[in-house]
Each structure stands twice: as structure tokens, then as C-alpha cells.
Scaffold this motif. Structure first.
Motif, PDB file in Angstrom:
ATOM      1  N   UNK A 175       0.878  -1.121  -0.052  1.00 32.01           N
ATOM      2  CA  UNK A 175       0.131  -0.046   0.043  1.00 32.01           C
ATOM      3  C   UNK A 175       0.802   1.060   0.189  1.00 32.01           C
ATOM      4  N   UNK A 202       0.632   4.107  -2.944  1.00 31.95           N
ATOM      5  CA  UNK A 202       0.449   5.436  -2.706  1.00 31.95           C
ATOM      6  C   UNK A 202       1.516   6.412  -3.215  1.00 31.95           C
ATOM      7  N   UNK A 257       7.401  10.385   6.674  1.00 35.30           N
ATOM      8  CA  UNK A 257       6.786  10.481   7.799  1.00 35.30           C
ATOM      9  C   UNK A 257       6.290   8.779   8.238  1.00 35.30           C
ATOM     10  N   UNK A 273       7.248   6.482  11.110  1.00 35.74           N
ATOM     11  CA  UNK A 273       6.324   5.997  11.849  1.00 35.74           C
ATOM     12  C   UNK A 273       6.342   4.642  12.202  1.00 35.74           C
ATOM     13  N   UNK A 277       9.388   4.090  14.776  1.00 33.85           N
ATOM     14  CA  UNK A 277       8.816   4.277  16.238  1.00 33.85           C
ATOM     15  C   UNK A 277       8.061   2.975  16.607  1.00 33.85           C
ATOM     16  N   UNK A 278       7.123   2.355  15.631  1.00 29.38           N
ATOM     17  CA  UNK A 278       6.534   1.093  15.841  1.00 29.38           C
ATOM     18  C   UNK A 278       7.022  -0.038  16.139  1.00 29.38           C
ATOM     19  N   UNK A 285      -4.001   2.302   9.656  1.00 32.43           N
ATOM     20  CA  UNK A 285      -2.798   2.650   8.971  1.00 32.43           C
ATOM     21  C   UNK A 285      -3.302   2.549   7.360  1.00 32.43           C
ATOM     22  N   UNK A 286      -3.780   1.591   6.820  1.00 32.72           N
ATOM     23  CA  UNK A 286      -4.416   1.375   5.779  1.00 32.72           C
ATOM     24  C   UNK A 286      -5.294   2.673   5.343  1.00 32.72           C
ATOM     25  N   UNK A 305      -3.192   5.573   4.465  1.00 32.42           N
ATOM     26  CA  UNK A 305      -2.769   5.705   3.197  1.00 32.42           C
ATOM     27  C   UNK A 305      -3.695   6.033   2.023  1.00 32.42           C
ATOM     28  N   UNK A 325      -1.196  13.427   5.950  1.00 32.34           N
ATOM     29  CA  UNK A 325      -0.786  12.388   6.248  1.00 32.34           C
ATOM     30  C   UNK A 325       0.003  12.280   7.521  1.00 32.34           C
ATOM     31  N   UNK A 326       1.068  13.540   7.584  1.00 36.42           N
ATOM     32  CA  UNK A 326       1.991  13.323   8.799  1.00 36.42           C
ATOM     33  C   UNK A 326       1.254  13.571  10.161  1.00 36.42           C
ATOM     34  N   UNK A 348      -0.460  10.395  10.675  1.00 30.11           N
ATOM     35  CA  UNK A 348       0.245   9.044  11.144  1.00 30.11           C
ATOM     36  C   UNK A 348       0.817   9.519  12.869  1.00 30.11           C
ATOM     37  N   UNK A 371      -1.780   8.251  14.826  1.00 24.96           N
ATOM     38  CA  UNK A 371      -1.951   7.156  14.807  1.00 24.96           C
ATOM     39  C   UNK A 371      -0.943   6.226  15.779  1.00 24.96           C
ATOM     40  N   UNK A 372       0.133   7.018  15.834  1.00 23.91           N
ATOM     41  CA  UNK A 372       1.191   6.501  16.744  1.00 23.91           C
ATOM     42  C   UNK A 372       0.922   6.603  18.421  1.00 23.91           C
ATOM     43  N   UNK A 404      -2.172   5.766  19.170  1.00 23.24           N
ATOM     44  CA  UNK A 404      -3.320   4.948  19.339  1.00 23.24           C
ATOM     45  C   UNK A 404      -2.942   3.454  18.738  1.00 23.24           C
ATOM     46  N   UNK A 405      -4.065   2.506  18.535  1.00 21.18           N
ATOM     47  CA  UNK A 405      -3.642   1.078  18.092  1.00 21.18           C
ATOM     48  C   UNK A 405      -4.213   1.356  16.523  1.00 21.18           C
ATOM     49  N   UNK A 406      -3.616   0.191  15.800  1.00 25.29           N
ATOM     50  CA  UNK A 406      -3.676   0.072  14.400  1.00 25.29           C
ATOM     51  C   UNK A 406      -5.088  -0.390  14.221  1.00 25.29           C
ATOM     52  N   UNK A 418       6.725  10.071  17.877  1.00 22.40           N
ATOM     53  CA  UNK A 418       6.450  10.441  16.617  1.00 22.40           C
ATOM     54  C   UNK A 418       7.752  11.428  16.519  1.00 22.40           C
TER      55      UNK A 418
END
Lengths: 94, 328
Positions: free
Chosen positions: A29, A33, A73, A77, A80-81, B27-28, B31, B65-66, B69, B72-73, B75-77, B328
Motif C-alpha cells: 500500500x 500511494x 513520515x 512511523x 517508532x512502531x 494505517x491502511x 494511506x 498524512x503526517x 500518522x 496513529x502513533x 493509538x492502535x492500528x 513520533x
């Protein structure tokens, strides 16, 4: 000629979009993108010549510069993950 | 042919939107929303709305997007399981969709020369811009001079949004400083990755220069304060991604950012008040100088600068708010 290029680019975008939706992994993905971003830059350049407005190339420049930030970014990400759940396998998409 | 391209892109847009809603992995979804933004910008571009496409490019594809993300960092996926009121939501969405479709039936068809948008104030704007302001980009003239009030409102909306985000997630007292930032003294940012760092550092000044070009060339080409603010903020975010958030905060500390948020809005309002003090109406730039045309141009440059400063400050503050909370 410009029309042929535009149609080819649109077809490529549709294929990349299919890859972005189907997955299967997250990296597919991310690449999709990125590819759509690159095709957007190209398509904007082609269309601005098609319309005879080369001053609109500014937009293509912005996209080319900004896409890079998005990719970085995503890298940050994942870095960090990777610390947060070291040893865990990557998420595999939906 | 353009209509065909537009329809094709709109179809892709619809597919992407459905996929975003359908994606269980967040995350998807991020994107895919990046793709959504790119496709939307292409549509704006095909409709000749270069200024809007530029905004969508800088804000939608880059900064959102930044920020997504960054969120998202924290919280969870995975998306939480859907709420039990699915039928109710479906009914509300269906009714709203029907209402919107019914609303579009009364609209004039696309490109109709008799449509109100073509015959109401647009011709007046086109003619008056040439005489009274003498700049080629009518969009900038409408945005900052004829519709100055609206843009002032927008700047205050951005201002309020920034203040709201800072209140919600900006300063929080619960966490100690050593809790934030990557563990084991690992430096944040991509500092140890040679190629991205080298290329990125080379790009930062060029992105910033391009942002300034968009800021000050807004009267002549697509661009203006909103777009330039987003591009300049993007260049600093790039620096923060490469060198770590702390280094970016040393360049532009929080106090400066807060000053920028309010300073830009204040500059915009001050130009309006200056017009009043010099005998005109609020936000009437013609009275700023002896020559009304030059006055209009100076006023537009000043308020665009105010817009740019506020947008840069708000976007960077939001980024730092997320970055300080997560790793992040």
C-alpha cells in the motif's frame, strides 16, 4: 499525443489504486500511494501542457516536494512502531 | 475529453472513499486517504481550479498524512468494533444522500453559461480586478480584497482550531519529560539513516524557498497565504522528521509558534483597522496609499502574509502537540 499519455497515466493510477486497496501487506500500500503520487505529478505536468497553461507546473513541483515528506513520515512511523513492539511481526493489512 | 478524465477520476475517488470506510486497519485508511487527496486535487486541477488544487496538495497530501500518522502513533492500528446503532446510521446517511441528490436536480448543468455563478457577481469581479487591483490572478483578488471579510473569518477559524487542538492535547501535566521520546536514549528522528537525512536536508531550504515564492507570487500565479503556510510548515516538519522534534523546537520554539498564531490573525485585522483609521471601510485597502491600486496591492500582500504566518504557526503547533505526546 498528450491524450495518449494521459490515458496511459490514468490506467496506471487505476492499477496502483487496485494494489493499494487489495494489499495484501502494508508495504504494497505504501508503494502504491507513492506511485499514485508520482503519477499525479506526471499527470499534472501533461495536463498543464494539454491546457496550454505551463504556469500550472508549480503544482506539480509542490507535489514532487511534498510526496517525499509523506514517505519519510511513514518511515518514521514504522521506526517508532518497531521500538514499541520489538520482535512483533508487521501488521498485515485488513 | 476533459469530462471523461474527470468522470474517471471521480469514479476512482468514489472507490477510494468506500475503501477508506471499509478498511479495518487504520494505517491502511491513512494511506488510502492520502490517495483520496491526490485524486481530489487532480480533479480540482482538471476543473482549472489551480489555487484549490495547490491547497489540497500541500495540506491534504502532505500535512494531513503526517498528522494522521502522528495521531496513529498514539493509538492502535485496529478500528474499534462498530457501534450497535448501525441501522440508524445507515438510515441517516441514506436520507441525507437522497436530500443531497434531490438538491442537485435543481442545479444548472455543468458549464451552463446562464448559471447564476456565471452571471451574478463573477463578471463584475473579472472586470473590476483588471481596473482596480491590476493583478492577473483574480482568485487572489476575490479572496483577499472583494471577499476580505470571509477570508478574515477563515483565518480566525484556523486560529480557533489551532487553539482548540493545543487546549486538548498541547500541554499536559501528567507525563514526566523522560516518559516521552524514544526509550533507551535512542535519538528521535531519522538521524541515523544517511540517505534520507542527506537528501532531506538538501530539500529543506528549497521547499522553504518555494513556499516563499508561493506566498509572494500569489497575485500572479496559483498560490497565496494558505498554500504557502502549509508548504513552509511542511519544510519544518521535514526537518523535525530528519533531526528529531527537539531540534525543530530549538529552531522555532513553542512561544514563537504561539506568537505566530495570534500575530498573523492580528496583522490581518490590523490592516483592516488601518483602513478604517485612514478614512475607508474595514478591510478597504484602497485608502492605504495615495494611489488606490497600489493600496490594494499592498493590502493584499500584507493580509496574505498574515494568513501565511497564522497557518504556519497553527500547523506546526498541531504537529508538535502530536509529536510531544507520542514518540513520533
Amino acid at each position: 499525443m498528450f491524450y495518449a499519455v494521459t490515458i496511459a497515466l490514468l490506467a496506471t493510477m487505476a492499477l496502483a489504486l487496485a494494489r493499494a486497496i487489495m494489499g495484501p501487506t502494508v508495504y504494497d500500500r505504501v508503494l502504491a500511494v507513492n506511485m499514485i503520487g508520482t503519477k499525479t505529478v506526471l499527470l499534472m505536468s501533461v495536463i498543464s501542457f494539454l491546457f496550454g497553461r505551463p504556469d500550472f507546473l508549480d503544482l506539480a513541483l509542490v507535489y514532487a516536494l511534498i510526496n517525499f515528506i509523506g514517505v519519510l513520515a511513514v518511515l518514521e512511523f514504522f521506526r517508532v512502531r518497531a521500538y514499541d513492539r520489538s520482535g512483533d511481526s508487521e501488521a498485515d493489512g485488513s | 475529453m476533459t469530462v471523461v478524465f474527470s468522470m474517471f477520476l471521480l469514479t476512482l475517488l468514489l472507490i477510494t472513499a468506500i475503501a477508506v470506510v471499509h478498511a479495518g486497519n487504520l494505517f491502511v485508511a491513512v494511506m488510502l486517504s492520502g490517495i483520496f487527496s491526490l485524486l481530489l486535487a487532480l480533479n480540482f486541477f482538471l476543473l482549472d481550479a489551480a489555487d484549490v488544487a495547490l491547497t489540497e496538495a500541500a495540506v491534504g497530501a502532505g500535512i494531513s498524512t503526517v498528522l494522521f500518522l502522528g495521531a496513529l502513533s498514539l493509538t492502535t492500528d485496529r478500528e474499534k468494533s462498530p457501534s450497535p446503532h448501525r441501522l440508524l446510521s445507515l438510515a441517516i446517511v441514506a436520507v441525507t444522500t437522497l436530500a443531497v441528490i434531490m438538491g442537485t436536480l435543481d442545479k444548472p448543468s455543468f458549464g451552463d453559461p446562464e448559471a447564476p455563478v456565471q452571471v451574478h457577481v463573477a463578471p463584475w469581479y473579472l472586470e473590476t480586478t483588471r481596473e482596480a487591483i491590476q493583478i492577473p490572478n483574480v482568485v487572489t483578488a476575490v479572496l483577499s480584497s472583494f471577499r476580505g471579510y470571509d477570508t478574515l473569518g477563515e483565518v480566525f477559524v484556523v486560529f480557533t482550531a489551532g487553539i482548540g487542538v493545543l487546549f486538548l492535547i498541547g500541554r499536559h501535566s501528567g507525563t514526566k519529560p523522560q516518559d516521552i521520546g524514544p526509550p533507551h536514549g535512542e535519538p528521535s528522528g531519522l538521524r541515523h539513516y544517511l540517505i534520507p537525512r542527506l537528501i532531506g536536508r538538501m530539500l529543506v531550504p528549497f521547499i522553504m524557498l518555494f513556499g516563499l515564492y508561493v506566498q509572494f507570487h500569489g497575485e500572479y500565479g496559483p498560490g497565496g497565504g494558505f498554500q504557502a503556510g502549509a508548504i513552509i510548515a511542511a519544510s519544518i516538519i521535514l526537518y523535525a522528521l530528519l533531526e528529531g522534534e527537539k531540534r525543530a523546537l530549538q529552531v522555532l520554539p513553542r512561544s514563537v509558534l504561539v506568537g505566530m498564531i495570534s500575530g498573523g490573525a492580528l496583522l490581518y485585522s490590523a490592516v483592516g483597522v488601518a483602513g478604517m483609521l485612514m478614512g475607508g471601510n474595514f478591510l478597504d485597502y484602497s485608502v492605504l496609499l495615495d494611489d488606490p491600486v497600489k493600496g490594494q496591492q499592498i493590502g493584499i500582500i500584507l493580509i496574505e502574509a498574515g494568513v501565511g504566518i497564522t497557518v504556519t504557526g497553527v500547523l506546526l503547533s498541531i504537529f508538535h502537540a502530536f509529536a510531544a505526546r507520542g514518540r513520533f
